[in-house]
Every structure is written in C-alpha cells, then in structure tokens.
Design a protein around this motif. Structure first.
Motif: not given
Length: 316
Positions: A62-91
C-alpha cells in the motif's frame, strides 16, 4: 533507466548473492522482517519474499506509490494480486514461471508413486516391524489427466514419459493443440474424468478454478482413482473430498490443502488413503538458483526498458 536518480529495488535475497544484477539501482534486502529497509514510497521494483504468509507478502505494497513492478517468486500470484487494487495504473505483476517447474513436477510424480505403491503404509510397517508384502497398483498402464496445462503441467508430463502410462490427457482454461496432442477445455472435464485413473491438479487459483473439484467433479472420477493436488488448496472442495476418501472410493495425495496450514485435529490428517505433504512443491534446492536467475534477468530487462517476462496482470 534514463532517470538521474537510482531507483530502489527491494530483494528477498542480498544483492551481493545474486550474480548479474544490473547497475543503476539502489538494492535493499527485505525478507519479511518487522522493519522495512527503506521508504516503500521510493520502491520501483518489489520482489516479494518467498514462502511468507499473505499478510507479510503484501504489507509494504500500500505504501509503494511509485512501484512499477511486483515480482513474485511463486508460480501463483493469488496471494498478492488483491493488494494491487489501490496502486496507480500500469503496475506489472509478474510470476515465477521457470522457477518451480522442475521441483513441483518432481513432487507431483513422487506423490503419485508414493500413493499408488502405498509407501506411507510401508513406513508404518517398518515402524511396527511388519513385513507388508503383496500386490500394489503401478503407474504403468494408468490413464493420467492433468488439469492445468501450463509450464508446470507440461513439466509433469515430461516426467511421466518413462512410466509407460496408457494415456496422458491435458486440460486447461484455454484449449489448444500442442506437439503432444490436444489440450481440452475445462468444460470437457465431465466426459474426461470417468476415464482417468489419476487426476493431477496443477492449475492456478482464479475464479474459474476455485472450487473446481467439487462433489460433481469427484463423483465423475472412477472408483479407486487418485486425486493429486500440487496447485492450490481452494481448487478442491475439502468437504466433498472427505466424503469420497472416507468412503474408501477415492485416494488423494495433497501438497496443498484448504485450510492451510492444515490445523491439528482436521479430519484430512487421518482420512484413509490420503497422503499429505506440507506445500513443499517449490521448496527444494532447485529454487534459489532459478530464483536468482529470474531476478537478474527481469531487472536487466527493466533497466534496459525491455518488455518483462511472466506478466500476469497490469493494474488499471
């Protein structure tokens, strides 16, 4: 990067332990500890710590307002994707395709063999000093159905090749034709399940697969069939599975469960013909070398302004 600043990159592995990292970034090590290594607002590229609980994985997002890439080290991303809803477009959210195929496919085949040949029974026999001889099912001549035919599903089929299976059938959300043969659509499952001696789940968790293995799915499997889950626990309806295994009609080998971790006292622990491993499909010696190569390759592309690999979602 064209900026005169040095963008922050958060890594769950110390930068000096990852060969090939590009220059031009300020690298910070964070593996889920209480204290953040820097201001999340300055992070441009976030590599999510591996094998941490969901709350830890998403805590800085939530505090990563300038983030451009979120890279998981897991095959699945279901644990991370909901947290991206509040980030700017294009991440861009990228998964770890290429990291877990070998070890997860190994475990899938190991679970099949261990369950069919009743290796847990042999271990219990050894503990009790009992000689449990007899005839046991083999993988040879069995029909195998792989549900979720991405890179992990394909790697599982690679490892099934020497075992003289009667047939390997493939199912995925997107039907297509491969060099090995057709990949059927999910809606073909009712016709395919009755012919499958072994069903291996390697599908991602998404709205179309959550609860996919319900009472109707399981009822379509033939008597004595084996269900193997190396996907995600919620792909399977646990209550429906318990009905089938407690009746003795089906077997199951599960690397993932719902709930997870499986709590003490849960009936799955002692259900007949159920083999459980504690979500260790990717947690092997094969993980770290492949994870490091992925991180270095992705950051090299990011630094050069080149398209990233494994993009599974873009915000906005």
């Amino acid at each position: 990067m064209t900026s005169t600043t040095r963008p922050d990159v958060w890594l769950p592995v110390p930068a000096d332990e990852i060969p090939g990292l590009p220059e031009g970034f300020t690298y910070h090590f964070w593996d889920g500890g209480t204290e953040f290594p820097a201001d999340p607002a300055q992070c441009a590229f976030y590599v999510v710590p591996y094998a941490k609980d969901q709350r830890t994985s998403v805590r800085p997002i939530p505090g990563m307002r300038a983030v451009q890439v979120v890279q998981t080290l897991s095959a699945g991303t279901d644990h991370v994707e909901p947290a991206l809803a509040g980030l700017p477009a294009g991440v861009r959210l990228c998964n770890a395709k290429g990291v877990h195929e070998a070890s997860t496919a190994e475990l899938a085949v190991a679970l099949v063999l261990a369950s069919l040949r009743d290796l847990p029974g042999f271990v219990r026999g050894q503990d009790a000093e009992e000689w449990r001889s007899g005839f046991y099912p083999a993988l040879a001549d069995k029909s195998v159905l792989i549900v979720g035919y991405g890179s992990i599903g394909s790697a599982i089929e690679d490892r099934l090749a020497p075992f003289e299976c009667a047939r390997v059938t493939r199912v995925a959300r997107t039907p297509r034709t491969t060099a090995r043969g057709p990949v059927h659509a999910l809606d073909h499952l009712p016709a395919l399940l009755p012919q499958a001696d072994v069903v291996i789940l390697s599908t991602p968790l998404n709205p179309s697969t959550r609860g996919l293995v319900d009472a109707a799915f399981l009822a379509a499997m033939p008597d004595g069939a084996l269900l193997v889950n190396v996907a995600r626990g919620p792909v399977v309806d646990t209550k429906a599975l318990l009905v089938e295994v407690e009746s003795g009609r089906l077997r199951a080998a599960l690397d993932v469960t719902d709930p997870e971790p499986l709590p003490a006292g849960h009936p799955l622990w002692h259900a007949p013909h159920v083999l459980i491993s504690p979500h260790v499909g990717g947690s092997t010696s094969a993980f770290l070398p492949r994870a490091k190569r992925l991180i270095a390759a992705q950051l090299t592309r990011f630094a050069a302004g080149e398209p990233l690999r494994n993009v599974v979602h873009t915000t906005g």
